[in-house]
Design a protein around this motif. Structure first.
Motif, PDB file in Angstrom:
ATOM      1  N   PRO A  89      50.460  31.173  45.802  1.00  0.00           N
ATOM      2  CA  PRO A  89      49.293  31.400  44.953  1.00  0.00           C
ATOM      3  C   PRO A  89      48.521  32.682  45.257  1.00  0.00           C
ATOM      4  O   PRO A  89      47.484  32.935  44.645  1.00  0.00           O
ATOM      5  CB  PRO A  89      48.428  30.179  45.275  1.00  0.00           C
ATOM      6  CG  PRO A  89      48.674  29.962  46.747  1.00  0.00           C
ATOM      7  CD  PRO A  89      50.135  30.300  46.947  1.00  0.00           C
ATOM      8  N   LEU A  90      49.024  33.487  46.193  1.00  0.00           N
ATOM      9  CA  LEU A  90      48.240  34.650  46.621  1.00  0.00           C
ATOM     10  C   LEU A  90      47.919  35.599  45.472  1.00  0.00           C
ATOM     11  O   LEU A  90      46.790  36.097  45.363  1.00  0.00           O
ATOM     12  CB  LEU A  90      48.970  35.400  47.736  1.00  0.00           C
ATOM     13  CG  LEU A  90      48.813  34.821  49.142  1.00  0.00           C
ATOM     14  CD1 LEU A  90      49.732  35.544  50.126  1.00  0.00           C
ATOM     15  CD2 LEU A  90      47.366  34.907  49.608  1.00  0.00           C
ATOM     16  N   ALA A  91      48.882  35.863  44.609  1.00  0.00           N
ATOM     17  CA  ALA A  91      48.623  36.797  43.507  1.00  0.00           C
ATOM     18  C   ALA A  91      47.533  36.263  42.590  1.00  0.00           C
ATOM     19  O   ALA A  91      46.646  37.006  42.162  1.00  0.00           O
ATOM     20  CB  ALA A  91      49.911  37.052  42.722  1.00  0.00           C
ATOM     21  N   ALA A  92      47.582  34.964  42.293  1.00  0.00           N
ATOM     22  CA  ALA A  92      46.563  34.365  41.424  1.00  0.00           C
ATOM     23  C   ALA A  92      45.190  34.380  42.085  1.00  0.00           C
ATOM     24  O   ALA A  92      44.171  34.668  41.437  1.00  0.00           O
ATOM     25  CB  ALA A  92      46.960  32.934  41.070  1.00  0.00           C
ATOM     26  N   LEU A  93      45.144  34.085  43.372  1.00  0.00           N
ATOM     27  CA  LEU A  93      43.876  34.097  44.100  1.00  0.00           C
ATOM     28  C   LEU A  93      43.290  35.511  44.152  1.00  0.00           C
ATOM     29  O   LEU A  93      42.084  35.699  43.948  1.00  0.00           O
ATOM     30  CB  LEU A  93      44.085  33.548  45.514  1.00  0.00           C
ATOM     31  CG  LEU A  93      44.409  32.056  45.602  1.00  0.00           C
ATOM     32  CD1 LEU A  93      44.966  31.711  46.989  1.00  0.00           C
ATOM     33  CD2 LEU A  93      43.161  31.202  45.323  1.00  0.00           C
ATOM     34  N   ARG A  94      44.143  36.481  44.432  1.00  0.00           N
ATOM     35  CA  ARG A  94      43.664  37.864  44.485  1.00  0.00           C
ATOM     36  C   ARG A  94      43.255  38.360  43.102  1.00  0.00           C
ATOM     37  O   ARG A  94      42.328  39.179  42.983  1.00  0.00           O
ATOM     38  CB  ARG A  94      44.751  38.757  45.087  1.00  0.00           C
ATOM     39  CG  ARG A  94      44.967  38.505  46.585  1.00  0.00           C
ATOM     40  CD  ARG A  94      46.168  39.263  47.117  1.00  0.00           C
ATOM     41  NE  ARG A  94      46.380  38.989  48.541  1.00  0.00           N
ATOM     42  CZ  ARG A  94      47.467  39.322  49.217  1.00  0.00           C
ATOM     43  NH1 ARG A  94      48.456  39.960  48.593  1.00  0.00           N
ATOM     44  NH2 ARG A  94      47.585  39.031  50.494  1.00  0.00           N
ATOM     45  N   LEU A  95      43.904  37.854  42.070  1.00  0.00           N
ATOM     46  CA  LEU A  95      43.502  38.208  40.713  1.00  0.00           C
ATOM     47  C   LEU A  95      42.092  37.693  40.432  1.00  0.00           C
ATOM     48  O   LEU A  95      41.273  38.411  39.838  1.00  0.00           O
ATOM     49  CB  LEU A  95      44.486  37.628  39.699  1.00  0.00           C
ATOM     50  CG  LEU A  95      44.115  37.778  38.217  1.00  0.00           C
ATOM     51  CD1 LEU A  95      43.857  39.234  37.857  1.00  0.00           C
ATOM     52  CD2 LEU A  95      45.211  37.186  37.333  1.00  0.00           C
ATOM     53  N   ALA A  96      41.803  36.481  40.846  1.00  0.00           N
ATOM     54  CA  ALA A  96      40.459  35.927  40.639  1.00  0.00           C
ATOM     55  C   ALA A  96      39.417  36.806  41.313  1.00  0.00           C
ATOM     56  O   ALA A  96      38.363  37.106  40.736  1.00  0.00           O
ATOM     57  CB  ALA A  96      40.391  34.499  41.177  1.00  0.00           C
ATOM     58  N   VAL A  97      39.711  37.211  42.543  1.00  0.00           N
ATOM     59  CA  VAL A  97      38.780  38.070  43.280  1.00  0.00           C
ATOM     60  C   VAL A  97      38.622  39.413  42.568  1.00  0.00           C
ATOM     61  O   VAL A  97      37.501  39.897  42.367  1.00  0.00           O
ATOM     62  CB  VAL A  97      39.269  38.268  44.735  1.00  0.00           C
ATOM     63  CG1 VAL A  97      38.409  39.305  45.450  1.00  0.00           C
ATOM     64  CG2 VAL A  97      39.239  36.943  45.500  1.00  0.00           C
ATOM     65  N   ALA A  98      39.746  40.016  42.160  1.00  0.00           N
ATOM     66  CA  ALA A  98      39.713  41.331  41.513  1.00  0.00           C
ATOM     67  C   ALA A  98      38.989  41.279  40.169  1.00  0.00           C
ATOM     68  O   ALA A  98      38.389  42.269  39.743  1.00  0.00           O
ATOM     69  CB  ALA A  98      41.135  41.858  41.326  1.00  0.00           C
ATOM     70  N   ALA A  99      39.041  40.110  39.510  1.00  0.00           N
ATOM     71  CA  ALA A  99      38.389  39.961  38.207  1.00  0.00           C
ATOM     72  C   ALA A  99      36.920  39.592  38.339  1.00  0.00           C
ATOM     73  O   ALA A  99      36.266  39.261  37.349  1.00  0.00           O
ATOM     74  CB  ALA A  99      39.123  38.913  37.383  1.00  0.00           C
ATOM     75  N   GLY A 100      36.406  39.642  39.569  1.00  0.00           N
ATOM     76  CA  GLY A 100      34.991  39.365  39.795  1.00  0.00           C
ATOM     77  C   GLY A 100      34.666  37.905  39.995  1.00  0.00           C
ATOM     78  O   GLY A 100      33.493  37.510  40.045  1.00  0.00           O
ATOM     79  N   ASN A 101      35.729  37.072  40.109  1.00  0.00           N
ATOM     80  CA  ASN A 101      35.542  35.649  40.365  1.00  0.00           C
ATOM     81  C   ASN A 101      34.621  35.007  39.312  1.00  0.00           C
ATOM     82  O   ASN A 101      33.828  34.117  39.620  1.00  0.00           O
ATOM     83  CB  ASN A 101      34.979  35.422  41.773  1.00  0.00           C
ATOM     84  CG  ASN A 101      35.237  34.030  42.293  1.00  0.00           C
ATOM     85  OD1 ASN A 101      36.257  33.423  41.996  1.00  0.00           O
ATOM     86  ND2 ASN A 101      34.300  33.504  43.051  1.00  0.00           N
ATOM     87  N   THR A 102      34.734  35.450  38.075  1.00  0.00           N
ATOM     88  CA  THR A 102      33.898  34.913  37.003  1.00  0.00           C
ATOM     89  C   THR A 102      34.453  33.577  36.517  1.00  0.00           C
ATOM     90  O   THR A 102      35.657  33.298  36.661  1.00  0.00           O
ATOM     91  CB  THR A 102      33.847  35.874  35.814  1.00  0.00           C
ATOM     92  OG1 THR A 102      35.169  35.986  35.261  1.00  0.00           O
ATOM     93  CG2 THR A 102      33.343  37.247  36.230  1.00  0.00           C
ATOM     94  N   PRO A 103      33.609  32.740  35.928  1.00  0.00           N
ATOM     95  CA  PRO A 103      34.117  31.488  35.355  1.00  0.00           C
ATOM     96  C   PRO A 103      35.196  31.740  34.305  1.00  0.00           C
ATOM     97  O   PRO A 103      36.164  30.975  34.213  1.00  0.00           O
ATOM     98  CB  PRO A 103      32.860  30.857  34.734  1.00  0.00           C
ATOM     99  CG  PRO A 103      31.731  31.403  35.532  1.00  0.00           C
ATOM    100  CD  PRO A 103      32.137  32.810  35.855  1.00  0.00           C
ATOM    101  N   GLU A 104      35.038  32.803  33.529  1.00  0.00           N
ATOM    102  CA  GLU A 104      36.013  33.110  32.491  1.00  0.00           C
ATOM    103  C   GLU A 104      37.382  33.439  33.092  1.00  0.00           C
ATOM    104  O   GLU A 104      38.424  32.987  32.592  1.00  0.00           O
ATOM    105  CB  GLU A 104      35.519  34.277  31.638  1.00  0.00           C
ATOM    106  CG  GLU A 104      34.283  33.970  30.802  1.00  0.00           C
ATOM    107  CD  GLU A 104      32.988  33.941  31.612  1.00  0.00           C
ATOM    108  OE1 GLU A 104      31.994  33.393  31.100  1.00  0.00           O
ATOM    109  OE2 GLU A 104      32.969  34.477  32.745  1.00  0.00           O
ATOM    110  N   ALA A 105      37.385  34.219  34.171  1.00  0.00           N
ATOM    111  CA  ALA A 105      38.639  34.568  34.830  1.00  0.00           C
ATOM    112  C   ALA A 105      39.272  33.342  35.472  1.00  0.00           C
ATOM    113  O   ALA A 105      40.492  33.139  35.391  1.00  0.00           O
ATOM    114  CB  ALA A 105      38.400  35.654  35.880  1.00  0.00           C
ATOM    115  N   THR A 106      38.454  32.521  36.101  1.00  0.00           N
ATOM    116  CA  THR A 106      38.959  31.299  36.729  1.00  0.00           C
ATOM    117  C   THR A 106      39.613  30.400  35.687  1.00  0.00           C
ATOM    118  O   THR A 106      40.712  29.868  35.895  1.00  0.00           O
ATOM    119  CB  THR A 106      37.818  30.556  37.447  1.00  0.00           C
ATOM    120  OG1 THR A 106      37.270  31.410  38.459  1.00  0.00           O
ATOM    121  CG2 THR A 106      38.315  29.269  38.089  1.00  0.00           C
ATOM    122  N   THR A 107      38.951  30.234  34.543  1.00  0.00           N
ATOM    123  CA  THR A 107      39.506  29.419  33.470  1.00  0.00           C
ATOM    124  C   THR A 107      40.813  30.000  32.956  1.00  0.00           C
ATOM    125  O   THR A 107      41.795  29.261  32.740  1.00  0.00           O
ATOM    126  CB  THR A 107      38.501  29.307  32.308  1.00  0.00           C
ATOM    127  OG1 THR A 107      37.336  28.611  32.758  1.00  0.00           O
ATOM    128  CG2 THR A 107      39.096  28.556  31.127  1.00  0.00           C
TER     129      THR A 107
END
Length: 211
Positions: A89-107
């Protein structure tokens, strides 16, 4: 133990289908409470606690996958497993961080993996989602993103987190989608965990230990 003024923290990893089921409840809670959403590496939490993940025990793996599918169907929530699980899951987790950890990105990330059943095990597999979220591929390999995820995970372990998803109400941890109502009860009634039997079981002596 803290009540309505408590700090709320949601620890999660995209590897967990139960976190996918829990996320809409957390997002609804965010309409009335400030909730810090913290992506963490579940594998590191397992390692720190000397645990096996549910997918590492064959019979438990089959049960868990069927159980979460059943729960999703009962709720009318679309759920389709990705091509392989567990996945990295590292790529997905790092994507969330890179996207600002917004609710929209998480969803968007949860939907990619668990509603659409798409591969999330590499940056290449996530390329269409990166474009959708406006994140450059090299951002997922940045030192800042890696250090943020590492710090998140270390903080979760220090807080006593042992599984995902976990909703923390102050320092009290509520593990799993099925514990959400319990967490909300404690949030609304701060004295709940101060009741005598709640206190007694928290310090109950251990009768026997495995060798």
């Amino acid at each position: 133990m803290q009540g309505s003024g408590a700090t709320l923290t949601w620890y999660h990893d995209f590897i967990s289908p139960f976190a996918y089921l829990h996320w809409p409840k957390v997002r609804a809670l965010m309409q009335t409470h400030a909730v810090e959403v913290v992506p963490i590496l579940f594998a590191a939490v397992l390692e720190a606690n000397g645990h096996k993940g549910p997918a590492e025990i064959p019979a438990k793996r089959t049960f868990t996958y069927r159980h979460v599918l059943w729960q999703a169907r009962r709720r009318g929530t679309p759920l389709r497993f990705p091509p392989a699980h567990p996945f990295n899951p590292l790529a997905a987790l790092r994507l969330a961080v890179a996207a600002g950890n917004t609710p929209e990105a998480t969803t968007a990330i949860y939907d990619w993996i668990w509603a659409q059943g798409r591969d999330a095990g590499s940056v290449e597999a996530l390329a269409p989602l990166l474009r959708e979220l406006g994140v450059a591929a090299d951002a997922l390999g940045s030192d800042e993103g890696k250090s943020t995820l590492r710090a998140n995970t270390e903080a979760a372990i220090a807080a006593g987190v042992f599984g995902v998803p976990t909703l923390a109400v102050g320092s009290d941890l509520f593990w799993g989608d099925d514990a959400h109502a319990f967490a909300v009860s404690v949030l609304e009634e701060p004295s709940l965990l101060a009741e005598a039997e709640m206190q007694r079981v928290a310090s109950l002596p251990v009768g026997v230990r495995r060798a």
